[in-house]
Design a protein around this motif. Structure first.
Motif, PDB file in Angstrom:
ATOM      1  N   ASN A 228      -9.022  -6.768  -2.111  1.00 38.68           N
ATOM      2  CA  ASN A 228     -10.275  -6.701  -1.360  1.00 38.68           C
ATOM      3  C   ASN A 228     -11.368  -6.042  -2.205  1.00 38.68           C
TER       4      ASN A 228
ATOM      5  N   THR B  15      -8.662 -11.868   1.873  1.00 34.87           N
ATOM      6  CA  THR B  15      -7.715 -10.767   1.678  1.00 34.87           C
ATOM      7  C   THR B  15      -7.810  -9.738   2.789  1.00 34.87           C
TER       8      THR B  15
ATOM      9  N   SER C 195      -3.172  -5.100  -1.534  1.00 37.57           N
ATOM     10  CA  SER C 195      -4.128  -5.730  -0.624  1.00 37.57           C
ATOM     11  C   SER C 195      -5.486  -5.046  -0.702  1.00 37.57           C
TER      12      SER C 195
ATOM     13  N   THR D 128      -7.415 -14.301  -2.173  1.00 40.64           N
ATOM     14  CA  THR D 128      -6.211 -14.235  -1.353  1.00 40.64           C
ATOM     15  C   THR D 128      -5.312 -13.143  -1.927  1.00 40.64           C
ATOM     16  N   VAL D 129      -4.171 -12.901  -1.275  1.00 32.07           N
ATOM     17  CA  VAL D 129      -3.210 -11.930  -1.790  1.00 32.07           C
ATOM     18  C   VAL D 129      -1.887 -12.644  -2.019  1.00 32.07           C
TER      19      VAL D 129
END
Length: 402
Positions: free
Chosen positions: A22, A39, A18, A364-365
């Protein structure tokens, strides 16, 4: 220098997915790309003014020195009062400790207790760092697969099946990152019944998102419903999420004094103590005006609804409404197996996340990072216009898949 000189423990883990996602979004922005970042795992609000004022006053008054390793007396008193006020839990001063963030506390708690061959039970979807922190401390993470049909929650039956003579910890996270699941009293009672049969298992209750619950959900700690388990439960919490203080790096734990003392011993040999300035700010956060929390929660509830509505019409994507935290864990199974106009094949949620970043400029993650595919985690800790535009881009990109 080559990686051959690095420890095998370090080489066995990956950087936080994560945080990496980012960082990549920020890097692309620096290159001039118009990236919408879903994220981010932190509030987009500024730290409330009264907390900043408390930090400023501490600096002006010379409160810039080492404190007690466990945290200042004022901070520990504020933590004890907060646990009673917000959670109905009674702890003594020697049963609480502050650290440089919740992750710092989790790492030191596992380091203080794990030996080679021990097992740490983690339920998927999980916060990305639990398994790797266990591995760094020579333990084996035992992953219990999650199930969307059960609300992404650990069941008593699955917990019972996962416990072995080597089990040292089970980690509970409610409200959950990434799913937003919030455990009910009945669900916690069922888990407690299993844990009573295995007194060698310690319980970590990560409650960092406690203030952000929606609809009829209510945050409870397992200690609330099973006080007899208090003697082997460590509650982990902090200022980061509820008070918009991620950068201040101030977390805390409450638990049995023997474990708290052990964590303190490790902190004395690593970071010595949390920042004295952050501690002064946290006193104001925990003991001061709580109005900002309610205001943030109301805004998050509105954003959650907007993102759910925006994502609802995207064919191949399905979203369960999260009860807590500030993420939507979207099922993307219906988009896998498709191809982009450029011929990129969507074999996994990671492929889809990469496609959305490159095609739609939306970060996104992937669910893979949280131990559960095929999903995407999307944070709704962004203003409404950003949520609207990001979802519009996702929708447009998904419509081009064939």
């Amino acid at each position: 220098m080559t990686t051959q000189l690095l420890s095998s423990r370090l080489l066995s883990i990956q950087p936080s997915p994560s945080i990496a996602a980012n960082a990549l979004a920020n890097e692309l922005r620096a290159q001039g790309r118009d990236i919408i970042n879903f994220t981010i795992g932190e509030p987009d609000f500024d730290t409330p003014p009264h907390i900043i004022q408390a930090a400023s006053a501490a600096m002006q008054q010379g409160d810039t020195h080492y404190t007690d390793t466990r945290g200042s007396l004022a901070l520990r008193q504020a933590i004890v009062s907060k646990l009673l006020r917000d959670n109905g839990l009674v702890y003594d001063l020697d049963e609480v400790i502050a650290g440089s963030g919740g992750k710092h506390i989790i790492y030191h708690a596992l380091a203080a207790t794990l030996n080679a061959g021990d097992e740490v039970i983690v339920h998927a979807p999980y916060w990305v760092s639990y398994p790797d922190i266990a591995r760094l401390n020579a333990a084996t993470p035992v992953i219990i697969p999650g199930d969307e049909s059960s609300g992404f929650k650990l069941t008593a039956q699955a917990l019972e099946q996962a416990i072995t003579p080597h089990s040292k910890w089970v980690i509970l996270n409610t409200p959950n990152n990434p799913s937003g699941a919030v455990y009910s009293r009945e669900e916690l009672l069922a888990l407690a019944e299993v844990l009573r049969l295995h007194p060698q298992v310690l319980i970590m209750s990560d409650e960092i998102y406690e203030h952000f619950v929606y609809d009829n959900a209510c945050h409870l700690s397992i200690v609330n419903v099973a006080p007899d388990l208090k003697a082997r439960t460590l509650i982990v919490n902090g200022a980061s999420k509820g008070y918009a203080m991620t950068g201040w790096r101030l977390g805390f734990a409450a638990g049995p004094s023997v474990l708290i003392k052990a964590i303190g011993k490790l902190i004395s040999q690593t970071t010595t103590c949390p920042s004295s300035i952050s501690q002064a700010a946290a006193v104001a956060a925990f003991a001061g005006d709580q109005t900002p929390i309610a205001q943030m929660r109301e805004i998050y509830a509105q954003r959650r609804q907007r993102m759910l509505e925006n994502l609802d019409g995207i064919a191949g994507l399905r979203c369960a409404s999260p009860q807590g935290a500030f993420y939507i864990f979207a099922n993307v199974a219906g988009l896998l197996g498709k191809q982009s106009p450029q011929g990129q094949y969507m074999a996994s949620d990671t492929d889809l996340a990469n496609y959305l970043l490159q095609e739609a400029n939306v970060a996104t993650v992937s669910g893979e990072a949280y131990g559960m595919s095929p999903y995407l985690r999307l944070s709704f800790s962004s203003p409404m216009d950003v949520i609207d535009e990001g979802c519009r881009r996702i929708s447009a990109a998904c419509r081009t898949l064939r």
